[in-house]
Scaffold this motif. Structure first.
Motif, PDB file in Angstrom:
ATOM      1  N   GLN A   1       0.838  -1.191   0.000  1.00  0.00           N
ATOM      2  CA  GLN A   1       0.000   0.000   0.000  1.00  0.00           C
ATOM      3  C   GLN A   1       0.877   1.247   0.000  1.00  0.00           C
ATOM      4  OE1 GLN A   1      -2.559  -0.365   3.358  1.00  0.00           O
ATOM      5  NE2 GLN A   1      -3.817  -1.959   2.422  1.00  0.00           N
ATOM      6  N   LYS A   2       0.705   2.020  -1.025  1.00  0.00           N
ATOM      7  CA  LYS A   2       1.457   3.269  -1.135  1.00  0.00           C
ATOM      8  C   LYS A   2       0.548   4.434  -0.769  1.00  0.00           C
ATOM      9  CE  LYS A   2       5.662   2.415  -2.834  1.00  0.00           C
ATOM     10  NZ  LYS A   2       6.886   2.970  -2.249  1.00  0.00           N
ATOM     11  N   SER A   3       1.155   5.476  -0.287  1.00  0.00           N
ATOM     12  CA  SER A   3       0.392   6.673   0.018  1.00  0.00           C
ATOM     13  C   SER A   3      -0.193   7.244  -1.265  1.00  0.00           C
ATOM     14  CB  SER A   3       1.291   7.715   0.689  1.00  0.00           C
ATOM     15  OG  SER A   3       0.622   8.936   0.828  1.00  0.00           O
ATOM     16  N   THR A   4      -1.394   7.773  -1.149  1.00  0.00           N
ATOM     17  CA  THR A   4      -2.042   8.371  -2.324  1.00  0.00           C
ATOM     18  C   THR A   4      -1.500   9.765  -2.599  1.00  0.00           C
ATOM     19  OG1 THR A   4      -3.815   9.174  -0.896  1.00  0.00           O
ATOM     20  CG2 THR A   4      -4.154   7.039  -1.999  1.00  0.00           C
ATOM     21  N   VAL A   5      -0.704  10.293  -1.670  1.00  0.00           N
ATOM     22  CA  VAL A   5      -0.124  11.622  -1.827  1.00  0.00           C
ATOM     23  C   VAL A   5       1.356  11.489  -2.166  1.00  0.00           C
ATOM     24  CG1 VAL A   5       0.262  13.867  -0.727  1.00  0.00           C
ATOM     25  CG2 VAL A   5      -1.747  12.509  -0.127  1.00  0.00           C
ATOM     26  N   SER A   6       1.823  12.240  -3.137  1.00  0.00           N
ATOM     27  CA  SER A   6       3.225  12.195  -3.528  1.00  0.00           C
ATOM     28  C   SER A   6       4.105  12.781  -2.425  1.00  0.00           C
ATOM     29  CB  SER A   6       3.421  12.992  -4.816  1.00  0.00           C
ATOM     30  OG  SER A   6       4.781  13.253  -5.045  1.00  0.00           O
ATOM     31  N   PRO A   7       5.311  12.203  -2.205  1.00  0.00           N
ATOM     32  CA  PRO A   7       6.230  12.805  -1.217  1.00  0.00           C
ATOM     33  C   PRO A   7       6.618  14.231  -1.579  1.00  0.00           C
ATOM     34  CG  PRO A   7       7.322  11.067  -2.487  1.00  0.00           C
ATOM     35  CD  PRO A   7       5.866  10.980  -2.795  1.00  0.00           C
ATOM     36  N   ASP A   8       6.565  14.584  -2.881  1.00  0.00           N
ATOM     37  CA  ASP A   8       6.877  15.957  -3.290  1.00  0.00           C
ATOM     38  C   ASP A   8       5.869  16.936  -2.684  1.00  0.00           C
ATOM     39  OD1 ASP A   8       8.946  15.476  -5.745  1.00  0.00           O
ATOM     40  OD2 ASP A   8       7.376  13.967  -5.753  1.00  0.00           O
TER      41      ASP A   8
ATOM     42  N   THR B   1      14.405  18.784   6.762  1.00  0.00           N
ATOM     43  CA  THR B   1      13.186  17.992   6.560  1.00  0.00           C
ATOM     44  C   THR B   1      13.461  16.790   5.679  1.00  0.00           C
ATOM     45  OG1 THR B   1      11.868  20.014   6.725  1.00  0.00           O
ATOM     46  CG2 THR B   1      10.793  18.081   5.786  1.00  0.00           C
ATOM     47  N   LEU B   2      12.916  15.641   6.067  1.00  0.00           N
ATOM     48  CA  LEU B   2      13.031  14.408   5.292  1.00  0.00           C
ATOM     49  C   LEU B   2      11.642  13.810   5.102  1.00  0.00           C
ATOM     50  CD1 LEU B   2      15.405  14.311   7.807  1.00  0.00           C
ATOM     51  CD2 LEU B   2      16.354  12.721   6.120  1.00  0.00           C
ATOM     52  N   VAL B   3      11.344  13.390   3.889  1.00  0.00           N
ATOM     53  CA  VAL B   3      10.064  12.745   3.566  1.00  0.00           C
ATOM     54  C   VAL B   3      10.361  11.523   2.712  1.00  0.00           C
ATOM     55  CG1 VAL B   3       7.831  12.998   2.422  1.00  0.00           C
ATOM     56  CG2 VAL B   3       8.819  14.945   3.634  1.00  0.00           C
ATOM     57  N   SER B   4       9.709  10.395   3.027  1.00  0.00           N
ATOM     58  CA  SER B   4       9.938   9.170   2.252  1.00  0.00           C
ATOM     59  C   SER B   4       8.645   8.381   2.110  1.00  0.00           C
ATOM     60  CB  SER B   4      10.994   8.294   2.930  1.00  0.00           C
ATOM     61  OG  SER B   4      11.144   7.073   2.241  1.00  0.00           O
ATOM     62  N   ASP B   5       8.480   7.766   0.926  1.00  0.00           N
ATOM     63  CA  ASP B   5       7.322   6.892   0.713  1.00  0.00           C
ATOM     64  C   ASP B   5       7.675   5.422   0.939  1.00  0.00           C
ATOM     65  OD1 ASP B   5       8.896   6.409  -1.482  1.00  0.00           O
ATOM     66  OD2 ASP B   5       7.367   6.894  -2.984  1.00  0.00           O
ATOM     67  N   ILE B   6       8.809   5.141   1.579  1.00  0.00           N
ATOM     68  CA  ILE B   6       9.137   3.769   1.965  1.00  0.00           C
ATOM     69  C   ILE B   6       8.071   3.300   2.956  1.00  0.00           C
ATOM     70  CG2 ILE B   6      10.823   2.293   3.136  1.00  0.00           C
ATOM     71  CD1 ILE B   6      13.012   4.130   2.058  1.00  0.00           C
TER      72      ILE B   6
ATOM     73  N   PHE C   1      18.327  23.879  -0.016  1.00  0.00           N
ATOM     74  CA  PHE C   1      18.842  22.585  -0.504  1.00  0.00           C
ATOM     75  C   PHE C   1      17.668  21.636  -0.677  1.00  0.00           C
ATOM     76  CE2 PHE C   1      20.092  18.214   0.451  1.00  0.00           C
ATOM     77  CZ  PHE C   1      21.224  18.022  -0.329  1.00  0.00           C
ATOM     78  N   GLU C   2      17.650  20.944  -1.812  1.00  0.00           N
ATOM     79  CA  GLU C   2      16.659  19.894  -2.038  1.00  0.00           C
ATOM     80  C   GLU C   2      17.335  18.762  -2.800  1.00  0.00           C
ATOM     81  OE1 GLU C   2      12.803  20.882  -3.641  1.00  0.00           O
ATOM     82  OE2 GLU C   2      12.942  22.943  -2.890  1.00  0.00           O
ATOM     83  N   SER C   3      17.066  17.535  -2.388  1.00  0.00           N
ATOM     84  CA  SER C   3      17.629  16.383  -3.092  1.00  0.00           C
ATOM     85  C   SER C   3      16.640  15.235  -3.042  1.00  0.00           C
ATOM     86  CB  SER C   3      18.962  15.964  -2.472  1.00  0.00           C
ATOM     87  OG  SER C   3      19.669  15.105  -3.336  1.00  0.00           O
ATOM     88  N   ASP C   4      16.604  14.479  -4.125  1.00  0.00           N
ATOM     89  CA  ASP C   4      15.661  13.360  -4.280  1.00  0.00           C
ATOM     90  C   ASP C   4      16.480  12.096  -4.510  1.00  0.00           C
ATOM     91  OD1 ASP C   4      13.705  11.547  -4.956  1.00  0.00           O
ATOM     92  OD2 ASP C   4      12.736  12.808  -6.447  1.00  0.00           O
TER      93      ASP C   4
ATOM     94  N   GLU D   1      13.200   0.218  -2.579  1.00  0.00           N
ATOM     95  CA  GLU D   1      12.308   0.507  -1.464  1.00  0.00           C
ATOM     96  C   GLU D   1      11.391   1.698  -1.711  1.00  0.00           C
ATOM     97  OE1 GLU D   1      11.944  -1.344   1.113  1.00  0.00           O
ATOM     98  OE2 GLU D   1      13.579  -2.735   0.738  1.00  0.00           O
ATOM     99  N   GLY D   2      11.903   2.750  -2.311  1.00  0.00           N
ATOM    100  CA  GLY D   2      11.099   3.946  -2.523  1.00  0.00           C
ATOM    101  C   GLY D   2      11.972   5.173  -2.676  1.00  0.00           C
ATOM    102  N   ARG D   3      11.403   6.342  -2.398  1.00  0.00           N
ATOM    103  CA  ARG D   3      12.122   7.602  -2.559  1.00  0.00           C
ATOM    104  C   ARG D   3      12.352   8.259  -1.202  1.00  0.00           C
ATOM    105  NH1 ARG D   3       8.407  11.183  -5.919  1.00  0.00           N
ATOM    106  NH2 ARG D   3      10.160  12.644  -5.948  1.00  0.00           N
ATOM    107  N   LEU D   4      13.429   9.033  -1.135  1.00  0.00           N
ATOM    108  CA  LEU D   4      13.710   9.864   0.026  1.00  0.00           C
ATOM    109  C   LEU D   4      13.957  11.284  -0.468  1.00  0.00           C
ATOM    110  CD1 LEU D   4      14.437  10.324   3.060  1.00  0.00           C
ATOM    111  CD2 LEU D   4      16.816   9.830   2.417  1.00  0.00           C
ATOM    112  N   LEU D   5      13.160  12.230   0.027  1.00  0.00           N
ATOM    113  CA  LEU D   5      13.345  13.634  -0.315  1.00  0.00           C
ATOM    114  C   LEU D   5      13.907  14.357   0.908  1.00  0.00           C
ATOM    115  CD1 LEU D   5      11.394  12.643  -2.532  1.00  0.00           C
ATOM    116  CD2 LEU D   5      10.304  14.876  -2.477  1.00  0.00           C
ATOM    117  N   VAL D   6      14.965  15.140   0.680  1.00  0.00           N
ATOM    118  CA  VAL D   6      15.643  15.853   1.759  1.00  0.00           C
ATOM    119  C   VAL D   6      15.696  17.333   1.399  1.00  0.00           C
ATOM    120  CG1 VAL D   6      17.756  16.051   3.117  1.00  0.00           C
ATOM    121  CG2 VAL D   6      17.046  13.818   2.238  1.00  0.00           C
TER     122      VAL D   6
END
Length: 625
Positions: A124-131, A171-176, A145-148, A154-159
């Motif tokens: 099950q993935k989140s219906t909302v994008s990590p972006d 700030t860190l966001v991931s859809d893992i 600074f932004e990096s993807d 496993e998924g994406r990590l946005l920093v």
């Protein structure tokens, strides 16, 4: 739901899956009555590592096979080999991976090394994008600074790092799709440090892991992980190194084998790396990899280049940056080995996947072709890297050269064994010159220096070569024969633009029309009296055929081999013209040579300016003289 898997000739496996409350029941039926065991494990995603299931899920008779798998015997029921496995329906595991083992014949059936796989459930993935989540977290703050990061399978990590007044927000966001833990520290004096962060930086719930790092849990909700911390800009560290930890799976996630790193202090200073944000991030990642204290070899560089090509896309500035980076490497301005031993097979695999990817870009992105050619000119083709390791041993054993420390051949053998590089082409050429010169050591070192390898460079290798070669008169001719062949092998891996190597690799593509001019080129190479115009004419004819094929062929392997042959022909034409141009004083012959060179430039870089230049030159040469 039933599916059929063909596991071998006349052997089928019927897989039936059904939901039972909060579990999945997997029934396997094998139409083979031989004694057989199911070697199986679970994984979070299609390419992730196997994990052995919990003991409570093991069917009767199962035995452990390490931390990755268990083996369960099939049992005869109603005339067929059967197993039934019940697995918890969790987001932790989405795939069941397996192979078949026949103990009586000690035989494995494993889908030609790729193993078989059964999909248990969609993660099950989140219906909302990590972006979107990241933008919500940053709010109206100024992004610095932004990096993807694409984290394996496993998924994406946005920093991101953003500023609001005198405060910085990390700030860190991931859809893992499992709870994450941030394993982190700070660098206070040097980017290479990893020390405990001050208590003022630590979010609530942070725990010390050891004397260097702390761990902070992400907030996990609806398949999305998020974590934010803030601290004063005046207390900002040099940087924040970190990794991710999946506590439930006891799994560490890194940035392609290295720690993640955010250069906080650099963000607050006048930028040393400037440009559009995507290009700036690309440059920063390259600089961090090259300047860090991490293990590093050509293999690591080629693997990073392979990944960064996706980020560069068809952007001309991004591809130009990658070319400059690869060109610096080609010119030995960057480390070729740092605290790591690479098997020749691993290096050639990295070259192979990178050059094939460049060929795919050449096929799909017409505007990027010029940069693809330039980047490929700095790379070896790859090929049979393992043979580099094997053949040097065969030569030594064939001639009874002992593997004894303190001798040139053994020192070179150790260097080849642990980290072969393009330097080995030069070393082999120098050794052949030494043999042909009847043991002339001065000639050996002059040949090395002419190829860019000094005595100091030999001694600086992590497997250093400190000893001069020994001359064995009774082995001279045999060693020359063997090392001429070995030189061809080295060039086939490390030198994509060597003409003999490129022609050999592309031989399967050469048709009847192309074979004529190619044969003439090799005939002319052996005859120094052949006029430049003849050689240049044959090269131009062959390159015209290659140009037509490159514009129509869609096979990445064929395109790669044709590009390397074309690059080799371009290089050979340059050498021939530069070596002989001073001999030509006749005006008409010089005009013809210029015409051929200009035409060949259009084969290399077909742009408007060259086209117009060629058109005007042709008009000029048609005028009465």
């Amino acid at each position: 739901m039933t599916e059929e898997i063909i596991v071998a000739k006349d052997v089928k496996l019927l897989v039936d899956k059904r939901d039972v409350d909060d579990r999945v029941e997997v029934s396997l039926k094998l139409n083979d009555k031989h004694n057989c065991r199911l070697h199986w494990g679970l994984s979070r995603s299609a390419g992730a590592e196997w994990k052995a299931p919990s003991h409570v899920l093991w069917p009767a008779g199962s035995i452990s096979f390490g931390e990755e798998a268990v083996q369960t015997p099939f049992s005869i029921q109603n005339g067929s080999n059967r197993i039934t496995i019940t697995i918890d329906r969790k987001p932790d595991f989405s795939f069941m991976n397996f192979a078949l083992y026949y103990p009586e014949s000690d035989t494995w059936v494993n889908n030609q090394g790729k193993n078989f796989q059964i999909k248990l459930a969609e993660r099950q993935k989140s219906t909302v994008s990590p972006d979107v989540i990241l933008k919500e977290e940053i709010k109206d703050r100024k992004p610095l600074f932004e990096s993807d990061y694409d984290i394996s399978t496993e998924g994406r990590l946005l920093v991101a790092v953003a500023r609001e007044g005198e405060d910085l927000y990390f700030t860190l966001v991931s859809d893992i799709n499992t709870p994450l833990v941030l394993h982190w520290g700070v660098a206070l004096k040097s980017p290479f440090e990893w020390i405990l962060p001050p208590s003022s930086m630590r979010p609530a719930g942070t725990k010390e892991f050891d004397e260097k790092a702390v761990q902070t849990a992400f907030a996990f909700d609806s398949g999305m992980n998020r974590l934010s911390m803030h601290f004063s800009a005046k207390d900002a560290p040099v940087g924040i190194p970190f990794a991710l930890y999946l506590k439930d799976d006891d799994l560490w996630l890194s940035n392609k084998g290295q720690n993640f790193y955010v250069p906080v202090m650099e963000l607050l200073q006048e930028k040393k790396i400037s440009g559009p944000p995507p290009l700036e991030r690309l440059a920063r990642e390259i600089v961090q990899a090259e300047m860090g204290r991490n293990s590093w070899t050509l293999m690591h560089r080629f693997n990073l280049c392979h990944d960064l090509l996706d980020r560069a896309g068809s952007d001309a500035d991004g591809l130009a940056l990658i070319f400059v980076w690869m060109r610096y490497s080609f010119l030995r301005q960057l480390d070729w080995q740092r605290h790591y031993n690479t098997k020749p097979s691993e290096l050639s695999h990295a070259q192979d996947r990178l050059t094939l990817k460049l060929a795919r870009i050449h096929i799909s992105e017409h505007r990027s072709r010029d940069f693809v050619r330039l980047i490929m000119s700095t790379l070896g083709r790859g090929g049979e890297g393992q043979r580099i390791r094997d053949e040097i041993l065969h030569i030594m054993h064939r001639h009874r050269i002992k593997e004894v420390a303190g001798h040139f051949m053994e020192e070179w053998h150790q260097k080849l064994h642990n980290n072969t590089t393009p330097d080995d082409i030069v070393i082999c050429e120098a050794y052949l010159a030494f043999l042909r010169g009847n043991g002339d050591q001065e000639l050996f070192y002059r040949t090395l220096e002419a190829g860019g390898v000094t005595r100091e460079r030999l001694e600086s290798f992590e497997r250093p070569i400190r000893t001069s070669p020994d001359f064995l008169p009774h082995l001279k001719d045999a060693l020359i024969h063997d090392f001429e062949n070995y030189l061809r092998l080295l060039r086939s891996v490390h030198s994509g633009t060597d003409l003999e190597t490129a022609a050999g690799a592309a031989d399967y593509i050469i048709d009847y029309e192309m074979r004529g001019p190619l044969q003439k080129i090799f005939q002319y190479r052996a005859d120094s009296t052949v006029p430049v115009l003849k050689i240049a004419g044959s090269i131009s004819e062959l390159r015209r055929f290659l140009k037509e094929k490159l514009n129509s062929d869609r096979n990445d392997g064929r395109v790669r081999d044709m590009i390397y042959l074309d690059l080799a022909l371009e290089e050979y034409l340059r050498v021939v013209v530069e070596r002989n141009i001073h001999l030509y004083t006749d005006r008409d012959e010089l005009i013809e040579i210029i015409s051929l060179v200009l035409r060949n430039q259009r084969y290399s870089y077909d742009n408007f300016e060259l086209t117009e230049c060629d058109r005007h030159w042709q008009r000029l040469t048609a005028l009465p003289r």
